[in-house]
Design an enzyme around this catalytic site. Structure first.
Site, mmCIF file in Angstrom:
data_model
loop_
_atom_site.group_PDB
_atom_site.id
_atom_site.type_symbol
_atom_site.label_atom_id
_atom_site.label_comp_id
_atom_site.label_asym_id
_atom_site.label_seq_id
_atom_site.Cartn_x
_atom_site.Cartn_y
_atom_site.Cartn_z
ATOM 1 N N HIS A 125 50.871 49.246 39.174
ATOM 2 C CA HIS A 125 51.278 48.180 38.240
ATOM 3 C C HIS A 125 51.280 48.663 36.797
ATOM 4 O O HIS A 125 51.181 47.863 35.868
ATOM 5 C CB HIS A 125 50.354 46.964 38.391
ATOM 6 C CG HIS A 125 50.546 46.243 39.697
ATOM 7 N ND1 HIS A 125 49.603 45.407 40.254
ATOM 8 C CD2 HIS A 125 51.593 46.232 40.557
ATOM 9 C CE1 HIS A 125 50.056 44.921 41.406
ATOM 10 N NE2 HIS A 125 51.258 45.411 41.614
ATOM 11 N N CYS A 163 67.430 56.636 25.920
ATOM 12 C CA CYS A 163 68.598 55.853 26.337
ATOM 13 C C CYS A 163 68.893 54.655 25.424
ATOM 14 O O CYS A 163 69.780 53.858 25.738
ATOM 15 C CB CYS A 163 68.419 55.375 27.782
ATOM 16 S SG CYS A 163 67.334 53.951 27.928
ATOM 17 N N SER A 202 41.950 41.797 46.779
ATOM 18 C CA SER A 202 42.104 40.646 47.666
ATOM 19 C C SER A 202 43.297 40.852 48.602
ATOM 20 O O SER A 202 43.489 40.084 49.534
ATOM 21 C CB SER A 202 42.305 39.372 46.843
ATOM 22 O OG SER A 202 43.449 39.495 46.027
ATOM 23 N N ASN A 230 34.780 45.741 50.024
ATOM 24 C CA ASN A 230 35.087 44.554 49.215
ATOM 25 C C ASN A 230 33.927 43.560 49.254
ATOM 26 O O ASN A 230 33.171 43.521 50.225
ATOM 27 C CB ASN A 230 36.367 43.875 49.735
ATOM 28 C CG ASN A 230 37.127 43.140 48.639
ATOM 29 O OD1 ASN A 230 37.636 43.774 47.708
ATOM 30 N ND2 ASN A 230 37.187 41.828 48.712
ATOM 31 N N GLU A 232 34.140 40.439 49.644
ATOM 32 C CA GLU A 232 34.373 39.344 50.596
ATOM 33 C C GLU A 232 35.489 39.759 51.555
ATOM 34 O O GLU A 232 36.273 40.660 51.244
ATOM 35 C CB GLU A 232 34.770 38.062 49.841
ATOM 36 C CG GLU A 232 36.011 38.267 48.975
ATOM 37 C CD GLU A 232 36.325 37.100 48.042
ATOM 38 O OE1 GLU A 232 35.700 36.038 48.163
ATOM 39 O OE2 GLU A 232 37.220 37.267 47.191
HETATM 40 P P1 NAD Z 1 42.025 40.189 42.846
HETATM 41 O O1 NAD Z 1 41.408 39.615 41.606
HETATM 42 O O2 NAD Z 1 43.074 39.409 43.526
HETATM 43 O O3 NAD Z 1 40.873 40.502 43.925
HETATM 44 C C1 NAD Z 1 39.715 41.247 43.611
HETATM 45 C C2 NAD Z 1 38.863 41.362 44.871
HETATM 46 O O4 NAD Z 1 37.774 42.221 44.604
HETATM 47 C C3 NAD Z 1 38.297 40.032 45.349
HETATM 48 O O5 NAD Z 1 38.404 39.956 46.764
HETATM 49 C C4 NAD Z 1 36.832 40.106 44.889
HETATM 50 O O6 NAD Z 1 35.961 39.371 45.727
HETATM 51 C C5 NAD Z 1 36.567 41.589 44.993
HETATM 52 N N1 NAD Z 1 35.524 42.097 44.097
HETATM 53 C C6 NAD Z 1 35.211 41.689 42.849
HETATM 54 N N2 NAD Z 1 34.246 42.477 42.331
HETATM 55 C C7 NAD Z 1 33.932 43.390 43.296
HETATM 56 C C8 NAD Z 1 33.013 44.471 43.357
HETATM 57 N N3 NAD Z 1 32.198 44.790 42.340
HETATM 58 N N4 NAD Z 1 32.971 45.220 44.492
HETATM 59 C C9 NAD Z 1 33.787 44.917 45.531
HETATM 60 N N5 NAD Z 1 34.671 43.902 45.536
HETATM 61 C C10 NAD Z 1 34.748 43.149 44.413
HETATM 62 O O7 NAD Z 1 42.496 41.641 42.453
HETATM 63 P P2 NAD Z 1 43.743 42.473 42.974
HETATM 64 O O8 NAD Z 1 43.824 42.373 44.442
HETATM 65 O O9 NAD Z 1 43.614 43.816 42.350
HETATM 66 O O10 NAD Z 1 45.005 41.742 42.347
HETATM 67 C C11 NAD Z 1 44.998 41.357 40.993
HETATM 68 C C12 NAD Z 1 46.171 41.853 40.171
HETATM 69 O O11 NAD Z 1 45.778 41.733 38.809
HETATM 70 C C13 NAD Z 1 46.492 43.286 40.367
HETATM 71 O O12 NAD Z 1 47.850 43.353 40.485
HETATM 72 C C14 NAD Z 1 46.060 44.001 39.076
HETATM 73 O O13 NAD Z 1 47.158 44.707 38.530
HETATM 74 C C15 NAD Z 1 45.764 42.933 38.076
HETATM 75 N N6 NAD Z 1 44.437 43.047 37.436
HETATM 76 C C16 NAD Z 1 44.011 44.250 36.973
HETATM 77 C C17 NAD Z 1 42.778 44.364 36.386
HETATM 78 C C18 NAD Z 1 42.341 45.720 35.906
HETATM 79 O O14 NAD Z 1 43.176 46.545 35.558
HETATM 80 N N7 NAD Z 1 41.043 45.995 35.901
HETATM 81 C C19 NAD Z 1 41.938 43.248 36.268
HETATM 82 C C20 NAD Z 1 42.413 42.001 36.739
HETATM 83 C C21 NAD Z 1 43.672 41.918 37.331
#
Ligand code: NAD
Length: 267
Positions: A125, A163, A202, A230, A232
């Site tokens: 992303h 470009c 997630s 993860n 959850e």
């Molecule tokens: P999501 O927020 O949908 O899911 C995160 C998952 O990680 C959840 O299931 C949560 O329970 C789990 N989680 C949280 N903390 C944890 C830990 N310490 N150890 C293990 N599991 C943990 O995130 P996603 O699936 O990456 O999708 C979100 C979108 O948002 C992505 O496309 C991403 O680009 C963007 N995003 C990026 C950042 C970043 O760059 N750090 C932060 C937020 C969102």
């Protein structure tokens, strides 16, 4: 949990081409909130999600306004540039250094895998530390443009030297296509790997969420092991795409995985 970590370490050591997929969960222990976890930005503020879905349309309609908003408004993810990698990021870098992990494909835009020392990172992303031409995908270091000066002199948006297209953040917004080079390389890695470690996602954002499904089903009779780390269970757990889930924090589990791998290798 200890038994599952040992099992994952054995499988990792036996693998030929292991890769990791990561999501926002791996960076929560660096102080960057995720979107959909219990304390996630979307979970707590659905309005922010609605607004984020409009970012790309706003860029297309008025790139200058998009840039003014980026340079003067608050950042959704806080002071992400100051965040530091945590033990989870460092563990993946160490697995690569040990020759066991061939690449990390991350949904995160925070540049923390690179800061932790991972060499082959596919930023699915995009990356907050880069800019990208919306027409030809040429990437730029932001320091190549004096954006604050351009704002003060009313010369936004920055223009591509290759470009003449309009430059945006490298970050892929909702409704924007994944840059074709990253999409192609990620698909190749997902089809090639025999072990996929899926950490802190997630697994509901597409097309990224196709990658574990591709690995599981795409392999011409080849069996790819999919292991989730993860906090959850996810749809990958529930649909049986992953072989097993090691439930807990990536910053705790991944360093323990490295310890187990080292024990096996020193036998
Ligand atoms: P999501 O927020 O949908 O899911 C995160 C998952 O990680 C959840 O299931 C949560 O329970 C789990 N989680 C949280 N903390 C944890 C830990 N310490 N150890 C293990 N599991 C943990 O995130 P996603 O699936 O990456 O999708 C979100 C979108 O948002 C992505 O496309 C991403 O680009 C963007 N995003 C990026 C950042 C970043 O760059 N750090 C932060 C937020 C969102």
């Amino acid at each position: 949990m200890a038994e599952l970590i040992k099992r994952a370490a054995e499988l990792l050591v036996q693998s030929r081409h292991a890769i990791a997929l990561t999501g926002a969960g791996i960076s929560t222990e660096s102080g960057i909130r995720d979107f959909r976890g219990p304390d996630g930005i979307w979970t707590k503020n659905p309005e922010a999600e609605r607004k984020a879905y409009q970012s790309y349309a706003r860029f297309l309609a008025n790139p200058k306004e998009y840039w003014i908003e980026r340079l003067t408004g608050p950042s959704l993810l806080g002071d992400i540039h100051r965040a530091e990698p945590n033990p989870g990021h460092r563990a993946l870098a160490e697995l690569e250094h040990l020759g066991l992990l061939k690449c990390v494909i991350t949904q995160n835009i925070d540049n923390l895998h690179q800061k932790a020392g991972s060499k082959r990172v596919l930023d699915y992303h995009g990356n907050i530390a880069r800019l990208r031409c919306a027409s030809c995908d040429t990437r730029y270091d932001p320091s190549e443009f004096d954006l604050e000066k351009m704002l003060a002199e009313d010369r936004l948006p920055p223009i591509c030297r290759a470009c003449n297209g309009v430059i945006k953040s490298d970050v892929v917004h909702f409704h924007e296509a994944i840059p074709s080079d990253v999409a192609r390389e990620s698909q190749e890695e997902a089809e090639r790997c025999d072990l996929m470690l899926v950490c802190g996602t997630s697994a509901v954002v597409y097309p990224f969420a196709y990658l574990p499904r591709m690995a599981r089903h795409g392999g011409f009779g080849r069996k790819t092991t999919v292991i989730e780390v993860n906090a959850e269970p996810t749809p990958l757990t529930e649909e049986g795409i992953s072989d097993f889930l090691i439930q807990g924090k990536t910053g705790v589990i991944l360093p323990r995985l490295v310890d187990e791998v080292k024990k096996i290798k020193s036998r």
